[in-house]
Design a protein around this motif. Structure first.
Motif, PDB file in Angstrom:
ATOM      1  N   VAL A 183       0.453  -1.099  -0.265  1.00 12.08           N
ATOM      2  CA  VAL A 183       0.045   0.052   0.216  1.00 12.08           C
ATOM      3  C   VAL A 183       1.065   1.409  -0.060  1.00 12.08           C
ATOM      4  CG1 VAL A 183      -1.657   1.101   1.485  1.00 12.08           C
ATOM      5  CG2 VAL A 183      -1.635  -0.887   1.012  1.00 12.08           C
ATOM      6  N   MET A 184       1.071   2.105  -1.049  1.00 16.00           N
ATOM      7  CA  MET A 184       1.797   3.792  -1.398  1.00 16.00           C
ATOM      8  C   MET A 184       0.518   4.178  -0.126  1.00 16.00           C
ATOM      9  SD  MET A 184       4.317   5.279  -1.900  1.00 16.00           S
ATOM     10  CE  MET A 184       4.998   6.681  -3.252  1.00 16.00           C
ATOM     11  N   VAL A 185       1.224   4.936   0.298  1.00 12.80           N
ATOM     12  CA  VAL A 185       0.507   6.025   0.677  1.00 12.80           C
ATOM     13  C   VAL A 185       1.166   7.527   0.482  1.00 12.80           C
ATOM     14  CG1 VAL A 185      -0.672   7.025   3.129  1.00 12.80           C
ATOM     15  CG2 VAL A 185      -0.833   4.733   2.777  1.00 12.80           C
ATOM     16  N   SER A 186       1.050   8.537  -0.166  1.00 14.63           N
ATOM     17  CA  SER A 186       1.723   9.413   0.262  1.00 14.63           C
ATOM     18  C   SER A 186       0.703  10.911  -0.341  1.00 14.63           C
ATOM     19  CB  SER A 186       2.271   9.754  -1.903  1.00 14.63           C
ATOM     20  OG  SER A 186       1.079   8.832  -2.694  1.00 14.63           O
ATOM     21  N   ARG A 187       1.630  11.760  -0.475  1.00 21.76           N
ATOM     22  CA  ARG A 187       0.656  13.144  -1.020  1.00 21.76           C
ATOM     23  C   ARG A 187       1.160  13.487  -2.116  1.00 21.76           C
ATOM     24  NH1 ARG A 187       4.826  13.642   3.790  1.00 21.76           N
ATOM     25  NH2 ARG A 187       6.498  15.186   2.845  1.00 21.76           N
ATOM     26  N   HIS A 188       0.518  14.808  -2.926  1.00 25.67           N
ATOM     27  CA  HIS A 188       0.515  14.489  -4.018  1.00 25.67           C
ATOM     28  C   HIS A 188       1.243  16.034  -4.034  1.00 25.67           C
ATOM     29  CE1 HIS A 188      -3.066  13.028  -6.391  1.00 25.67           C
ATOM     30  NE2 HIS A 188      -4.079  13.191  -5.634  1.00 25.67           N
ATOM     31  N   LEU A 189       2.361  16.361  -5.066  1.00 24.35           N
ATOM     32  CA  LEU A 189       3.576  17.285  -4.754  1.00 24.35           C
ATOM     33  C   LEU A 189       2.740  18.262  -6.448  1.00 24.35           C
ATOM     34  CD1 LEU A 189       6.224  14.741  -4.847  1.00 24.35           C
ATOM     35  CD2 LEU A 189       5.440  16.430  -3.353  1.00 24.35           C
ATOM     36  N   GLU A 190       1.392  18.264  -6.256  1.00 21.69           N
ATOM     37  CA  GLU A 190       1.281  18.684  -7.704  1.00 21.69           C
ATOM     38  C   GLU A 190       0.964  20.864  -7.312  1.00 21.69           C
ATOM     39  OE1 GLU A 190       0.148  18.111 -10.242  1.00 21.69           O
ATOM     40  OE2 GLU A 190      -0.551  15.933 -10.146  1.00 21.69           O
ATOM     41  N   LEU A 191       2.475  20.948  -7.313  1.00 22.25           N
ATOM     42  CA  LEU A 191       2.702  22.448  -6.985  1.00 22.25           C
ATOM     43  C   LEU A 191       2.294  23.372  -7.334  1.00 22.25           C
ATOM     44  CD1 LEU A 191       6.491  21.738  -5.757  1.00 22.25           C
ATOM     45  CD2 LEU A 191       4.265  21.549  -4.531  1.00 22.25           C
TER      46      LEU A 191
END
Length: 432
Positions: free
Chosen positions: A68-76
């Motif tokens: 399970v990859m839990v991550s935050r977007h890097l849509e700066l």
């Protein structure tokens, strides 16, 4: 019958997947720490010409399967909040379930993808492992998206870089987070239509209820996946054009006799055709069907022989389907395709069963005539070098030539007489 150019187009669609790109802003990071240092606190996402990655291709599946990859977007550069949560479950059978926020004006969505492992090569010659996600939903259609994985074997942290031709031309940091064994409880708060944990065969971390990444990790860091044994800084190997061609052909050989097709590629070339590569004869058989499993009952569209010709400077290659074309330069240039590198290596869909035409050729190459046929004596055998091995000595001392055209076999006469074409089924009946 379709032209050789049509056959080449189908093969080009399988082999020339997206690659190349504009000049990148920074060298590709080789560790998660390096990747974090160039994205955290920055106003603009860096891009890299080389695909970042530190897990060998043969270990990627072991790392990702059941994770399970839990991550935050890097849509700066978009309107998405920087901490927007993304959750990706990857099982062992090529299935990916993703809970993600797509755009500011759309709700979070549960997306289903398929995944395979592959390789990517940059213009500088760096060859790195990647994963390819392919999927189609009511909100998004993605075909041939490539992800490069950086894994920290001590902390379980991970960074995924993405390459999508037409959207951006280099590798771009997309998701920063970690890999764990269980699904966060927040998954279904964000994506109510996400498959149940029971259906996926995975446990749930009930302490992880926050829908923002940093808050979720503060609640519980998760049971991290830490595979330091899979991490390496070594490059994947020879990035030369001949080695690239060799890796392509190795994939075809691995599926010898089974129908092959590709997920639609980013070059917008026709991809409705399916082909069979028959290794003993280097033969290619083309079928006008959309999926490899449909080729078993489809009529043969065209047959050819795979021959690679590499330019003297080693920068381009031609895939030729009829060796006779090499003697006709003008036609040769018109009916062949150039393969330019670097490109992502093909990710092919492969039929499970061998194609009936391959099974027939197996019989042809392994048997002998039990009666005279087409002027050939009983006991004659068809060799992979294109000659007929006669059971009786001949005064000329020269064996007749033969060539497969799929369902038809051309047998060359000696002494300058015209060759004859016989149906493969009739030839096989003479071998029973």
């Amino acid at each position: 019958m379709k032209s050789n150019k049509t056959l080449a187009t189908a093969m080009l669609a399988a082999a020339m997947l997206a690659g190349g790109g504009n000049a990148a802003e920074s060298p590709a990071p080789t560790t998660v720490a390096e990747a974090k240092s160039v994205v955290v606190g920055k106003d603009r996402l860096p891009t890299h010409a080389d695909p970042p990655g530190n897990v060998p291709a043969d270990a990627l599946r072991e790392l990702l399967a059941g994770s399970v990859m839990v991550s935050r977007h890097l849509e700066l550069e978009s309107q998405l909040p920087r901490g927007s949560l993304q959750i990706v479950f990857t099982d062992r059978d090529g299935r990916v379930e993703m809970c993600t926020q797509l755009l500011p004006f759309l709700p979070t969505a549960a997306l289903r993808w398929a995944w395979t492992t592959g390789m990517a090569r940059s213009e500088s010659g760096v060859v790195q492992p990647v994963i390819r996600l392919v999927g189609k939903t009511r909100l998004v259609e993605g075909e041939g998206v490539a992800l490069s994985v950086l894994h920290d074997g001590e902390t379980g942290e991970a960074v995924w870089h993405e390459f999508r031709r037409g959207t951006f031309e280099d590798w771009k940091s997309r998701f920063l987070g970690h890999m764990q064994e269980r699904l966060p409880a927040a998954t279904w708060a964000l994506c109510p239509d996400f498959p149940s944990a029971e259906e996926l065969g995975v446990d749930v971390n009930h302490a992880q209820t926050a829908v923002e990444y940093d808050a979720l990790v503060a609640q519980d860091p998760g049971r991290r996946i830490r595979r330091a044994d899979l991490v390496t800084t070594e490059m994947e190997g020879d990035g030369s054009l001949p080695a690239w061609i060799t890796r392509i052909m190795e994939r075809w050989r691995a599926a010898d006799g089974r129908a092959l097709g590709d997920w639609a590629d980013d070059n917008q070339l026709p991809t409705s055709e399916t082909f069979v590569y028959y290794e003993p004869l280097s033969a290619l058989w083309l079928f006008d069907v959309a999926h490899p499993e449909e080729a078993a009952g489809a009529p043969l569209e065209e047959a050819g022989i795979a021959t690679w010709v590499i330019d003297a400077d080693g920068q381009d290659a031609l895939l030729v389907f009829d060796r006779a074309e090499l003697r006709e330069r003008e036609r040769y240039e018109r009916d062949t395709w150039e393969f330019r590198w670097p490109r992502l290596l093909p990710e092919l869909v492969t039929a499970i069963e061998r194609h009936p035409l391959a099974v027939k050729h197996d019989r042809l190459l392994s048997g002998a005539l039990v009666r005279e046929f087409a002027g050939l004596p009983a006991g004659s055998r068809f060799a992979t070098d294109g000659t007929v091995q006669l059971s009786e000595p001949q005064s000329s001392g020269k064996a007749p030539a033969w060539e497969s055209k799929g369902e038809v076999i051309e047998i060359g006469r000696r002494f300058g007489l015209q060759a004859v074409e016989v149906p493969l089924n009739e030839l096989l009946s003479a071998m029973e």
